[in-house]
Structures are given as structure tokens and as C-alpha cells.
Scaffold this motif. Sequence first.
Motif, short mmCIF file in Angstrom:
data_model
loop_
_atom_site.label_atom_id
_atom_site.label_comp_id
_atom_site.label_asym_id
_atom_site.label_seq_id
_atom_site.Cartn_x
_atom_site.Cartn_y
_atom_site.Cartn_z
N ALA A 92 35.01 58.62 39.88
CA ALA A 92 35.90 57.49 40.17
C ALA A 92 36.02 57.36 41.68
CB ALA A 92 37.25 57.69 39.52
N ALA B 271 29.81 55.77 37.36
CA ALA B 271 30.90 55.15 36.59
C ALA B 271 30.39 54.06 35.65
CB ALA B 271 31.93 54.57 37.55
N GLN C 251 35.87 41.74 34.75
CA GLN C 251 35.19 43.03 34.82
C GLN C 251 35.00 43.49 36.26
OE1 GLN C 251 31.55 42.99 32.48
NE2 GLN C 251 32.74 44.00 30.89
N LYS C 252 34.93 42.52 37.18
CA LYS C 252 34.80 42.88 38.59
C LYS C 252 36.20 42.91 39.18
CE LYS C 252 30.15 41.31 39.27
NZ LYS C 252 29.23 40.41 39.93
N LYS C 253 36.82 44.07 39.05
CA LYS C 253 38.23 44.18 39.38
C LYS C 253 38.52 43.86 40.85
CE LYS C 253 39.91 45.80 35.43
NZ LYS C 253 40.81 45.02 34.60
N GLU C 254 37.51 44.07 41.70
CA GLU C 254 37.76 43.82 43.12
C GLU C 254 37.87 42.33 43.43
OE1 GLU C 254 34.94 44.99 41.96
OE2 GLU C 254 33.22 44.05 42.95
N GLN D 202 44.74 50.70 40.84
CA GLN D 202 44.56 49.53 41.70
C GLN D 202 45.87 49.19 42.42
OE1 GLN D 202 42.94 47.04 38.47
NE2 GLN D 202 41.52 46.35 40.03
N LYS E 210 46.35 51.76 45.13
CA LYS E 210 45.43 51.53 46.26
C LYS E 210 45.90 50.35 47.10
CE LYS E 210 41.06 53.25 44.44
NZ LYS E 210 39.84 52.85 43.73
N LYS F 11 31.08 53.17 43.76
CA LYS F 11 31.36 52.24 42.66
C LYS F 11 32.07 53.03 41.58
CE LYS F 11 28.81 48.89 39.87
NZ LYS F 11 29.35 49.12 38.55
N THR G 181 35.82 48.97 40.39
CA THR G 181 35.69 48.38 41.72
C THR G 181 34.48 48.94 42.49
OG1 THR G 181 37.27 50.03 42.47
CG2 THR G 181 38.13 47.84 42.15
N VAL G 182 34.06 48.13 43.46
CA VAL G 182 32.97 48.56 44.34
C VAL G 182 33.48 48.49 45.78
CG1 VAL G 182 30.60 48.10 45.09
CG2 VAL G 182 31.30 47.48 42.78
N TRP H 235 32.37 47.72 48.78
CA TRP H 235 31.16 47.09 49.32
C TRP H 235 30.86 47.52 50.75
CZ3 TRP H 235 27.70 45.22 46.29
CH2 TRP H 235 28.07 44.69 45.06
#
Lengths: 425, 287
Positions: free
Chosen positions: A42, A73, A257-260, A278, A281, B244, B248-249, B251
Motif C-alpha cells: 500500500a 496492489a 476506481q481512480k481514487k486520485e 485518503q 492523507k 501505486k 491511488t497513484v 504520479w
Amino acid sequence: MKKLSLGLFLVLLSLVVIAASNPAVFAKAKAPVTISFWFPGADKVNDSYFIEAAKSFEKTHPQIRVEVTVLPATQADVDLKLNAALLGGTYPDVLSAYLANIGTRGSQGDFFALDKFIRGWSDKNDIYDSVYDIGKYRNKILGLGYYPNPEVLVYRKDFFKEAGLDPNRPPTNWEELAAYAKKLTLRDNSHNVTRAGLDIPAISSNVFMKPFFRQNGALVVNEKKGQPMLDDTKMIGALDFIIKLKNENVSIPFNYQKKETIPFLYGKSAMSFLQPTQIIKMMDSDPSLKDKIGLAPVLSGKKKSAFCGYRLFTIGNTSKHKNEAWEFIQFMMSKEQMRYRFVNLKIPVVRKSMEDDFIAAEPAFNKVLMDYVKYGQGDNVVAWNTLAVKYIHQAYEEAYNGIKKPDQALKDAQRNLLRELKHVK
Amino acid sequence: MENRQTRYWISMIMLFLSLLMLVPFFLMLLTSFKTMGEVQSASFIFIPEHFQFSNYVDAMTRGDWVRYFYNSLVVTAITVGVSLIINSMAGYAFARLHFPGRDTLFIISLIAMMVPPQVTMIPLFIILKNFPLVGGNDLFGQGGMGWVNSYMGMILPYIAGAFGVFLFRQFFMNFPGSLDDAVAIDGLNKFQSFLKIYVPLGKPIFAVLAAFKATQTWNEYTWPLIITNNDTMKTVQLALTMFKDESTVIWTQLMAATTLTSLPLILVFLFAQRYFVEGIVTTGMKG
């Protein structure tokens, strides 16, 4: 000569008997057993914790060595590695699995049933019943949940104030959610949303939609009968509610799905569903947000329900060291390890006796979090869950983009899923 | 005059296309200096406002990157070195030696090029895991881990390869038959002829295959993922997944680490560039 031989034989025999009756003699002679432990990586803190925990275990259990593997992951990569390991005979003794794996891999016989071990476990009554339930497949406990990861409804108190809403009264049901979302949305002169009232994803909506389906009383999948129920009127009602709200132009499209990419993370939304890591963070990177972010209680429709993913400890069915693997799992489920996890990694506890301590550590945050864990449900535990998710995504996207009405989209999804399941079976 | 103008426009188009090819590289480089806010900004930010060099420090302090680079270097260097020896000798045999079944064997090796690696991956894993008398295995390949989680496991599947054999064969076939006659008159046997005549003449094709193999091995992700099990055996490509997680990534750090991991390959290409073009032309592979 014969007497001498007989005497020697008797002396040797008695030595063997003495040695056999003294387990210490054999224990000393026994080489340490090596077990393999695989977990998906993670972040730096998380990965270091598991590596260090394995070292601590080795110190208290010198007869067992733990070989740790940090997996990528990405689920596809994990599956590839597990498939190779399964066929090559190198499947891990202990695997930290995702909840979805209980259905997908557990149904294929990858995991050893833990029931026998749990029956003899002195701490068994201190663990939440839900932990045992989520790891069950066909009444056998294949995994022991240790890492609940709920999707929590978060909101911006400062945006609530701006919109004339009470920052200490977050929405508690669907009606309030919809009304607040409309009030909180900001648009420019061209009616483009500049700040969303609520984050409603454009794609990959399964995890987002599941709580709404269940809050409306839908099962999504009847796990006992092994039947999909995507065209249930309760499912349709929930999808209809979300699509109507989306059509009020209260959100900025993103991929769930792309949490960012979630707009809330960048101050572009007033309400969203986020995972605890999240939220932490986000607050860590901007400490001023600590007083501006609030957690809303679990929403209630016809019933209370939240989405709660889990990671579970499982034992590989092919493991030659199942007892040692169970020793390791017990160690990882101990109060000391769980305390370390909630203090340093903010992972909610799954022991009844630790609930108060967990809440006392950060009352405003952790009390709500525990509710999400209690009312939380993960993905459905069926072997074909990935197929069900595929059709839920498809139906949602058709409805979201106005290609089909919610009822038609879900009816088509159910029909197509049933057709595909015939081939799978 | 018309010819000059045509050439000018062709050059301009080629220049434009070349620059277009470099866009992803520049995007990677620029992203490695951005903040996460800039990466996720609703409006695309091409050049970062303040160059964040700390992304490189943050990326390299996560994990043991010296070890990952070392692993990748060892695996790539041995794979390239050994595969050049094997492929060149096989290519020479198929091109210059006459023995029964030569063409059939060559066709069989070409068929191997048509099987996608995904098909052979798991059987290969099982073979390496059950390889006799290594990694704690007995004579029947049981009891241990074989070549799983070892350099040998990462290297072995890549040291042969039909593509390399094909490349060398095509190259060596370009030489006239009289060369072999002259070599024979000088009293050299076939092995000496390969070593003293064909290898020195084959520098360009050695450089081409070295560059291909280096790129392939350095960038390989799936095979090391399957065959290795712990941090000490990780290659740089596997290590990149650290940025990753489930949802989240990071970047900025991912791009910083990717920039650094691509540097050795850029160096290989710069050194091999001259031979690279020459090799492609002489083997008749003009696209």
C-alpha cells in the motif's frame, strides 16, 4: 557375544524411548519451519509495518521463520502471481487477501477452512461476528478479516457554512443528501459545475452504488441461492435516485476506481465517499483541513448500510505448515498488533474489547468510522462476482449517459449476466 | 530544385514526427517535477510552476533502489552477454553450415517466435521451480524452490530466443560463399572461422541485438513478478509498483523513478545508435 549384542540393543532402545518421551529433545533437533506470507503493498508505512511485524513474530516464535513478499496492489498482477504459484506449488502459507478473493479464489479451493482453528482459539469471542461472516464461503470461514476499509461519507464544513447549512448537521438520509447536494453546488455563467455538491462518478460505480442498493433493501446478489438480482425493483429505485440527482447537475464526472481523481480531494466538491486512509492523507498534506472536514453518519434509506472493503488473513490450502500459519495469524490478530495498527496506520479494530480505546483515541473520527465498519458490507461473495460487477458498471453507465432508463439498463444487465453465467457454469 | 524542395518538406515532416515521439518522454520528465496538485489540476499544466526536485529524493528513499538497480543490471548484463554468444553461434550455424535437417530446425525455431509469451509463462515457471538438483530440489525436482526467486530464474528464459537467431542468420547469410572458401584455404576450422572472421564483421548486428535484449530484459515486468518473491530480488520495473496502491497513484514520484530507470537504456541506445541503423539496414529489416 550374543549377550553383549542384546545388552547394547537394550541400551540403545532405552535411549530412544527416553528421547521420545522428552519432547525437548526432538524440539531441539527440529529445524525452524519457514512459512511464506504475501500481502499487497500500500504505502511505505503500511509495508514497513508488515515486514517488521513478521520480524517481531520470529523473535517470539524462534521455531518459525517468515518469508515476506510484498505484492503489487493491482488485482490483475496479484492474480497472475497467485495463479503461477498455485500451479507451481509455491502458493503462500499466509495470504492477505482482498474480500473479493473469498468468492473468486475461495470458491476454487485456494484457501483452507479456518473453522477448526477458530474453535480452539481463546480470543474467538472477542472478535466481531461480522468478521467471521465476511470471510465465509458456503458456511466455511476461509478468511479472517483484520483490515476493514469502509467508504465514508465526508463533507466540507466550510462549504456547508457558505451554503447556509449547519456544518454540524450532515445528511443522514437520501432526501437530505439530495437537498444538500443541490444547495452546495456552485456553477459558472454557462451552468458548468465549478464545485460539486456531491461526488457522483461517471464510471466504475460498483462500490459507490452498492450501499445505495442495499440501503433501499436490495440484495444485489442472493448469495445463498447463487442468483443475481440486478432487476429487483429496489435496485432500480436506488439507481433511479442517483441518476435523477446526477441530472440535477450537481457533480463533476470522474472515475471512481481512480481514487486520485476524486474532485473532493482538490476542494472541487462538498460531499464525497472516501476511504479513511485518503481522508488522513488529505488532512496530513493540508493540516488546515482538519477543522473543515466532517464525517457524516451511515446513510439510511429503508435500512442502514455502508460499503466496507476488507483484507483478510487466509491460509493456502496447499500449505504444509498450516499450524505455523495459524500461529502467525493469531499473532497478527493479537491486541498488541491491532493496537499498533490503529495508532499508526489508522486501521479500525475488529475486537470488541478494543472498541472503546479506538473511539477514545479520536472520538469525532473513530466513532463514525466504527459505525461504518458495523453497518459495512463488502462485495458479494460469489465466484462470479467480477461478472456481476461488470454488468452493474455497464447498466450504471448506460443510465448515467442517458442511453437507457435505469429500469431498462438493469433489466438488460440481469438478462445478459444470466446468459453469461450459463456458459460459466 | 524541385528535388531539394521535396527533400526539405520530407525533412520537416520527419522532424515533426520525431518531436512528436519525444512528447511522452518530455511529459514524463515534466511530471516528475510537478506537485500532485498540478498533476491533478482540472486545467492541464505543461510546465510546473516550481520545479519539485524533492520528488526524486522522495522516490529514491522509498525502498532499496541501489539493490533494485543492481538486480536489474546483473540480470540485464548476463542475459545480454550470454544471449549474444548463443544466438550468434546458432545464427552462424543456420546460415553457413550445411547439415541434415537444418532448414526444418530453423522453421521450428521460427514457430517459437509466433507463440505469445503469456502462453508459455506458467509452464516455464513450473519447469524452473521443478528443475532438478537446484534450490533444494532432489533429482526429481521435488522438495525445494528450484530456480524460483533467483537470478538464474530471471535470466534463463531470456538467454536464447528465436528472434536473435533469426537476426544473426539473416546477417551472416549476406556474406558471399567465397569467404568460407578463402577461410578454408587459410586452414581455419568452422569455429575459428566464426570467431576470427564472422564475429569481427558482425559488430553491427551484435550491437543491434544487445540493444534489443537490454531493452527487453530491463523493461520486463511480468516474468520477474512471477519468479521473484522478496524485496532483495526486485528489479527496477517491479519496484515502480511501489508508487501505486489499491486506489491511488503517486504520479510525481512514479515519473521521477521512471525517469531514472530509463536513463541506462538511453545510454545503451546512444552508444549503439551507429551500429543500430547499420544493422537494421544490412539485415534487410527496413520496416
